[in-house]
Each structure stands twice: as structure tokens, then as C-alpha cells.
Design an enzyme around this catalytic site. Structure first.
Site, PDB file in Angstrom:
ATOM      1  N   ARG A 119     -19.455 -84.956 -12.932  1.00 18.25           N
ATOM      2  CA  ARG A 119     -18.202 -84.370 -13.413  1.00 18.25           C
ATOM      3  C   ARG A 119     -18.326 -82.850 -13.539  1.00 18.25           C
ATOM      4  O   ARG A 119     -19.410 -82.316 -13.760  1.00 18.25           O
ATOM      5  CB  ARG A 119     -17.868 -84.970 -14.777  1.00 18.25           C
ATOM      6  CG  ARG A 119     -16.501 -84.556 -15.315  1.00 18.25           C
ATOM      7  CD  ARG A 119     -15.991 -85.640 -16.201  1.00 18.25           C
ATOM      8  NE  ARG A 119     -14.764 -85.338 -16.909  1.00 18.25           N
ATOM      9  CZ  ARG A 119     -13.541 -85.390 -16.365  1.00 18.25           C
ATOM     10  NH1 ARG A 119     -13.405 -85.667 -15.087  1.00 18.25           N
ATOM     11  NH2 ARG A 119     -12.469 -85.166 -17.089  1.00 18.25           N
ATOM     12  N   THR A 135      -6.487 -87.710  -8.344  1.00 17.40           N
ATOM     13  CA  THR A 135      -7.663 -88.573  -8.420  1.00 17.40           C
ATOM     14  C   THR A 135      -7.629 -89.656  -7.330  1.00 17.40           C
ATOM     15  O   THR A 135      -6.581 -90.042  -6.858  1.00 17.40           O
ATOM     16  CB  THR A 135      -7.794 -89.201  -9.827  1.00 17.40           C
ATOM     17  OG1 THR A 135      -7.750 -88.174 -10.807  1.00 17.40           O
ATOM     18  CG2 THR A 135      -9.081 -89.973 -10.006  1.00 17.40           C
ATOM     19  N   THR A 165     -12.161 -86.661  -8.408  1.00 20.62           N
ATOM     20  CA  THR A 165     -10.897 -86.002  -8.723  1.00 20.62           C
ATOM     21  C   THR A 165     -10.960 -84.490  -8.631  1.00 20.62           C
ATOM     22  O   THR A 165     -12.041 -83.891  -8.743  1.00 20.62           O
ATOM     23  CB  THR A 165     -10.469 -86.402 -10.161  1.00 20.62           C
ATOM     24  OG1 THR A 165      -9.138 -85.968 -10.396  1.00 20.62           O
ATOM     25  CG2 THR A 165     -11.386 -85.801 -11.205  1.00 20.62           C
ATOM     26  N   ASN A 178      -8.494 -83.395 -10.624  1.00 19.53           N
ATOM     27  CA  ASN A 178      -7.596 -83.547 -11.765  1.00 19.53           C
ATOM     28  C   ASN A 178      -6.163 -83.664 -11.264  1.00 19.53           C
ATOM     29  O   ASN A 178      -5.758 -84.728 -10.848  1.00 19.53           O
ATOM     30  CB  ASN A 178      -7.770 -82.451 -12.813  1.00 19.53           C
ATOM     31  CG  ASN A 178      -7.121 -82.872 -14.130  1.00 19.53           C
ATOM     32  OD1 ASN A 178      -6.948 -84.061 -14.385  1.00 19.53           O
ATOM     33  ND2 ASN A 178      -6.738 -81.930 -14.948  1.00 19.53           N
ATOM     34  N   ASP A 227      -8.557 -81.200 -18.858  1.00 18.94           N
ATOM     35  CA  ASP A 227      -8.979 -82.455 -19.503  1.00 18.94           C
ATOM     36  C   ASP A 227      -9.645 -82.189 -20.859  1.00 18.94           C
ATOM     37  O   ASP A 227      -9.889 -83.119 -21.627  1.00 18.94           O
ATOM     38  CB  ASP A 227      -9.914 -83.259 -18.590  1.00 18.94           C
ATOM     39  CG  ASP A 227      -9.132 -84.225 -17.702  1.00 18.94           C
ATOM     40  OD1 ASP A 227      -7.897 -84.295 -17.832  1.00 18.94           O
ATOM     41  OD2 ASP A 227      -9.759 -84.901 -16.873  1.00 18.94           O
ATOM     42  N   SER A 261     -10.816 -90.257 -18.109  1.00 19.83           N
ATOM     43  CA  SER A 261     -10.361 -91.654 -18.057  1.00 19.83           C
ATOM     44  C   SER A 261     -10.900 -92.372 -16.831  1.00 19.83           C
ATOM     45  O   SER A 261     -10.685 -93.580 -16.692  1.00 19.83           O
ATOM     46  CB  SER A 261      -8.836 -91.693 -17.996  1.00 19.83           C
ATOM     47  OG  SER A 261      -8.273 -91.142 -19.157  1.00 19.83           O
ATOM     48  N   GLY A 291      -5.061 -90.577 -14.139  1.00 20.46           N
ATOM     49  CA  GLY A 291      -5.194 -90.011 -15.485  1.00 20.46           C
ATOM     50  C   GLY A 291      -5.441 -91.147 -16.483  1.00 20.46           C
ATOM     51  O   GLY A 291      -6.175 -92.089 -16.179  1.00 20.46           O
TER      52      GLY A 291
HETATM   53  N1  GLY Z   1      -8.998 -85.886 -14.426  1.00 19.18           N
HETATM   54  C1  GLY Z   1      -8.703 -87.230 -14.704  1.00 19.18           C
HETATM   55  C2  GLY Z   1      -9.745 -87.854 -15.564  1.00 19.18           C
HETATM   56  O1  GLY Z   1     -10.878 -87.472 -15.478  1.00 19.18           O
HETATM   57  O2  GLY Z   1      -9.445 -88.695 -16.345  1.00 19.18           O
END
Ligand code: GLY
Length: 586
Positions: free
Chosen positions: A118, A393, A411, A413, A434, A464, A485
Site C-alpha cells: 500500500r 480500484t 488501486t 484510490n 484514505d 477497505s 471503496g
Molecule cells: N482506496 C480504497 C481503499 O483502499 O479502500
């Protein structure tokens, strides 16, 4: 009805066999189609017979390149790496080099691994960086432009996966992406529409405009060829140099310069110091199976670890999936889990609370006792509806002949991320949104979160994204995930319930209408026209606020169904979903 088409792409010289699932086919139709598609894929790709595997993703070129890797004897990890890089070219709204994600892997030997790649808050990030002069959240700053970008982890994540578990050569796995970028590929109807819709946003960024805005001034149409030479060159550098192409050197220097010029805070050290992290997989015992889920900074383990056992206390199967009690209860369980998620979770390095305590059986037992399928519970504080979620995503699922399985959710985002392109030809994420810009205030999804998810340099924002792998009798039974999301969590939950509690066929488990509740707002959003008037009237009578939404999620999953593997791509996003299955485990 299943519709099969064969498209010869004049430029990329790729032969594509696609299945566009318009609606769930009858089981007999589906089995025949899968077999036939398998045979064609084998023939087209020159493969031997036998059980080679399955892949499902949001884009056909990428899926078929993954299948080629499997056909060559590559593992699910190899195929997933190829798929991920190909999506960075062919699915630019969410496939990426400039974003991040989560990689869940179960090896043929039965070991499971969770690799977190991430995005990270840059070292120069500060608590106040997304507040305006009045101290209020500045939504534009956290969603548009260079300031919205976290340090991207995708290339480092794929490299780490390859170092640990890959078998075919790294450069081989990236080659399809290089060719797709260099020679171009024919875009889908949905891609053309999205590029046209965002023309003015891309026009604000010279690099993005040079790729995504047509120089002849006409709109994009389906089957136009999209070429990305700068991206091809970056991918070639990654193929040759490995991850170091994005640790230091000319590509990184150019990115950092563009960020500084565009008001961002990315620095050379951010790229040099980024580390993908191996984190614990959390296994949920559910029905007679194990559900492998991922732990913070994903909220998948908490959400599914709370909702699955709590809902198991109620006779959902007896009530039926569309019964108002079922829908209300699932919505209430979702809202309760979101309350804990938003209150407690963030980057595990800075969480002061042991989130695993929130899965304590006595705590969940109390929650089950408090839940009432005929009661609407409102949150303490109400907030306005968040805006409609766009197509951000993406998720892909891969399975190999040895039983290895990979589930990756990745993603930028928002759709096309921050709408700025790095000089290396790839879009940057807007993952900083986020974080909770101002703890206690809603982000773009209407999620209100705590200090645990405040903006701190080096932190990873709460997510998420929730890829899962289900294991039954020691063997992989399904590989599931979705974009969306916060609706990722409810989508994955409902596909699991559909398949394993309501015992739906794989296609039906994905196609069945979805609904979503989170803590705030308390509105139950449901897919337009699909839940049924009697159910909606019953929910309304309970006082449950309701709102229609066009669609929720976009699942790409693989299921065991008797002696068959069934790969299912959701039809919800304009028929973009593609699957490929080769062979069966007959
Ligand atoms: N950017 C969407 C998530 O990570 O939940």
C-alpha cells in the site's frame, strides 16, 4: 446469456477470447461455455491439455496474458504479476504503477501470505496538510493533483512477490505489458466513455493530456488504439533493472521534480525507503471452512471477522436472501462492523488498540444478541450522503494447476487517481484521501474516522480493500475480491454469503443484487430496481433510510463448483469484465 466474441487486435496482434456475462446463465449453459472457452483458450495459446488454471480480471488483454503465463508453466504468482503489470497499461483507471494494494497468496503447500504494498504518506506529510485556512478539510487537496499522492508501492510489491514466490523470469512477466504499451491495444466502450468524460481533468496535466486526450480533437470511440510509449519505456526499465528503476535514478528524479512543481511533497528518500511488508493473514473459521483475510491496514479481517460469525447466529438460509429480515440484519451487522473499523483501525504501526480483541467471541456474542432483524438502529450522529462512488480500484484472482491461488486488490484510490501523470507515463494515486484529513470528518466515501488514521509521515492509510481466499477440506475453494471503496467490504461479505450460506451457483453469487450500509450515513444503499418492492417496503416500515445506487462492486472471482473451476467476472461495469478458464480439475 453468455456471449463469446473473438477480437483480432490489428495492432497488438493479440487473439482474445472473451466471455461477456450479460446475466447469470443457467448452470448447464455455463458449464458447456466454460469448457468450450477453455478449449479455445488452449488452442489459441498453443497450450497442452490438462489443468492449467483460471484467471479473472476487469480487462481481457490482461487476463489472457495471465493465462499465457499459466500455460507456459508459470505459477499463480507469476500470472498475477503479469496481470498486474498488464492492467497498469490496459485498465488505467485502477490498474497502476503509481498506486498500491494488497497481495494474498496461498501456496500449493497450504501456506498463506499477505503482502502489503500500500501507498505510504511521504516523509514530508503533516497532520494539517489537507486543511484549509479555516482548519476545515480541503477535499480538493487530498483528491486532485500531486499533493494527493502517497508514495506508490505497486512495483515494489510485485518485485517482492517475485523474489519470494516467483518462478518464471521477471522480465518475461513484464514483457506483455511493455508490448501492450508500446504497440497499443484496442480500448473498450467503457474506457472510451471514461476518457471522454475526464477530458477536461486530463487536459490540466500535460503528461496525462499527451496520453489520454486525442490530438485530433475527436472523442475516443470503442476500438480506438491507445498507445503509451513513455509507459513502455518505464516498464522496460523495470523489466531490466527490477525495482531499483523506481528506487533511484532518472525516473524517480523526474517524478520528484514533477511533484514539487505541482505542489506535492514526494522526495527521493520516499522511494528509496519504501518497503513492502509481509503481514499476518487472519483465518476466520466459518461454516466448515477457513476464510483467509488480510489484517490492518486493511479492514478486511475486522469486518469479515465480525460479520461472518455474528450472522451465522441467525437462520439466514431459512429466511432466504431477499427476505427483509435478512437484508436488515446484514445491514445492521455491516453498520456495527464499520463503527469499530472507523473508530479503531489504521496503520498497525501506530494503532494503540489491539484490534484482534474486537473479534473476541464474547464481544461478538453480545453483538449477535443485540441485533434484531426487525429493528433499524441509527448512528449517534447523522451525516449527509456521500457522493456516488466511481469506478476506482480493481481486483484480480488467479489460480494455478498446482492449487496455488492469488487474490490481489490494487488501486489508485479514485478512478484514474489524482488525475496527474508521472513523467514515466503512469498515473499517480490520490490515496492520501484514505487518511482522515481531520479526524471526525467524512472523506470522499462519507467515512468518518479516528486519530488512528490521521495523516502522519510514513504511515499507511486505512483501507477497505479485502481480497479473500476460501479453503475447504485443505483445498482452495474460492478466490474473491472487488473494488468499491467501503463497499468492497459489503460486496465481499455478500458474495461469501450468497455462495456459502444461500448456496447460490457461482455466477448467481456474483450477480445477485447487493446493498450497502456503513455506520454513517445510516442509509441502506441498494442496487437500483433489483431488491424487490416488498422487501423495500418492509425495510421502509422499520424506518430504515433507503437510497438507490446504480451498482455496487465489480467482483472478479474463481469458485470451485463440483469438479469444475468457474471464473466469474462481474458484468456490472459495462461489460468490461473478462474471465478465462483453461481445463478443469475433473
Ligand atoms: N482506496 C480504497 C481503499 O483502499 O479502500
Amino acid at each position: 446469456m453468455i456471449e463469446q466474441t473473438r477480437i483480432w487486435s490489428a495492432v497488438a496482434l493479440l487473439t482474445v477470447v472473451t466471455i461477456a456475462c450479460q446475466a447469470a446463465p443457467a448452470p448447464s449453459e455455463r458449464v458447456d461455455a466454460s469448457r468450450e472457452t477453455g478449449a479455445r483458450a488452449v488452442a489459441e495459446l498453443g497450450s497442452a491439455t490438462g489443468v492449467l488454471g483460471a484467471a479473472a480480471s476487469a480487462e481481457s488483454h490482461a487476463t489472457l496474458e495471465a493465462m499465457r503465463v499459466l500455460e507456459e508453466g508459470g505459477s499463480a504468482v507469476d500470472a498475477a504479476i503479469t496481470l498486474g503489470f498488464a492492467l497498469a497499461v490496459t485498465y488505467p483507471n485502477a490498474g497502476n504503477l503509481g498506486g498500491g494494494g494488497f497481495f494474498l497468496y496461498r501456496s500449493p503447500e497450504g501456506e498463506s501470505w499477505y503482502l502489503d504494498f500500500r501507498e505510504v504518506a511521504p516523509l514530508a506529510a503533516t497532520l494539517e496538510m489537507y486543511l484549509d485556512e479555516e482548519g476545515d478539510p480541503d477535499r480538493k487537496a487530498s483528491t486532485r493533483g500531486w499533493k494527493a499522492a502517497g508514495v506508490p508501492g505497486s512495483v515494489f510489491g510485485m518485485w517482492e512477490a517475485h523474489q519470494r514466490w516467483g518462478s518464471l523470469p521477471w522480465a518475461r512477466l513484464i514483457q506483455p505489458a511493455i508490448e501492450l504499451a508500446e504497440y497499443g491495444f484496442e480500448i473498450s466502450f467503457a474506457e472510451a466513455a471514461a476518457l471522454n468524460r475526464l477530458k477536461s481533468a486530463f487536459s490540466e496535466d500535460a503528461y496525462a493530456a499527451s496520453v489520454f486526450v486525442r490530438s485530433d480533437g475527436r472523442p475516443w470511440i470503442q476500438r480506438d488504439v491507445l498507445r503509451q510509449p513513455a509507459l513502455a519505456s518505464t516498464l522496460s526499465a523495470i523489466a531490466t533493472e527490477g525495482e531499483s528503476a523506481l528506487r533511484e535514478g532518472s525516473i524517480v528524479r523526474a517524478i520528484v521534480a514533477a511533484s514539487q512543481e505541482g505542489g506535492g511533497v514526494l522526495a527521493m528518500e520516499d522511494f528509496a525507503e519504501y518497503e513492502p511488508i509481509i503481514r499476518p493473514v487472519h483465518t476466520i473459521a466459518w461454516h466448515d471452512m477457513e476464510v483467509l483475510t488480510i489484517t490492518p491496514p486493511s479492514s478486511g479481517s475486522l469486518f469479515l471477522g465480525q460479520t461472518l460469525p455474528v450472522l451465522e447466529e441467525f437462520p439466514l438460509a431459512q429466511w432466504g436472501w431477499r427476505d427483509p429480515r435478512t437484508v436488515q440484519l446484514i445491514g445492521e451487522a455491516e453498520a456495527a462492523a464499520f463503527r469499530d473499523r472507523n473508530r479503531w483501525l489504521g496503520d498497525p504501526a501506530s494503532m494503540e488498540f489491539s484490534w484482534i480483541d474486537l473479534l473476541d467471541p464474547s464481544y461478538l456474542g453480545q453483538r449477535a444478541l443485540a441485533l434484531d432483524p426487525e429493528l433499524y438502529t441509527s448512528p449517534d450522529e447523522d451525516l449527509p450522503m456521500p457522493p456516488f462512488e466511481s469506478t476506482e480500484t480493481t481486483h484480480y484472482s488467479v489460480l494455478d494447476a498446482q492449487g496455488g491461488a492469488v487474490a490481489v486488490t490494487t488501486t489508485l484510490n479514485s478512478s484514474y487517481g489524482a488525475k496527474v501523470m508521472a513523467p514515466g507515463g503512469f498515473l499517480m494515486n490520490n490515496e492520501m484521501d484514505d487518511f482522515a484529513a481531520l479526524p471526525g470528518h467524512a472523506n470522499q466515501y462519507g467515512l468518518v474516522q479516528s486519530e488512528a488514521n490521521a495523516v502522519i509521515a510514513g504511515r499507511r492509510p486505512l483501507s477497505s480493500m479485502s481480497p479473500v481466499i476460501v479453503v475447504k477440506n485443505g483445498k482452495v475453494d474460492s478466490v474473491i475480491g472487488s473494488p468499491g471503496g467501503p463497499t468492497i467490504l459489503t460486496t465481499v461479505l455478500q458474495v461469501l454469503l450468497n455462495r456459502y450460506t444461500f448456496e447460490m451457483a457461482p455466477e448467481d453469487a456474483v450477480a445477485a443484487p447487493r446493498f450497502h450500509r456503513q455506520d454513517r450515513p445510516p442509509t441502506l444503499r441498494y442496487e437500483a430496481g433489483r431488491l424487490g418492492r416488498p422487501t423495500l417496503q418492509a425495510l421502509q416500515a422499520l424506518g430504515q433510510p433507503l437510497a438507490e445506487i446504480r451498482s455496487l462492486g465489480d467482483v472478479n472471482a474463481i469458485f470451485r463448483d463440483g469438479s469444475e473451476w468457474v471464473a466469474v467476472a462481474d458484468s456490472r461495469r459495462g461489460g468490461l469484465g473478462q474471465v478465462a478458464v483453461i481445463g478443469s480439475d475433473g
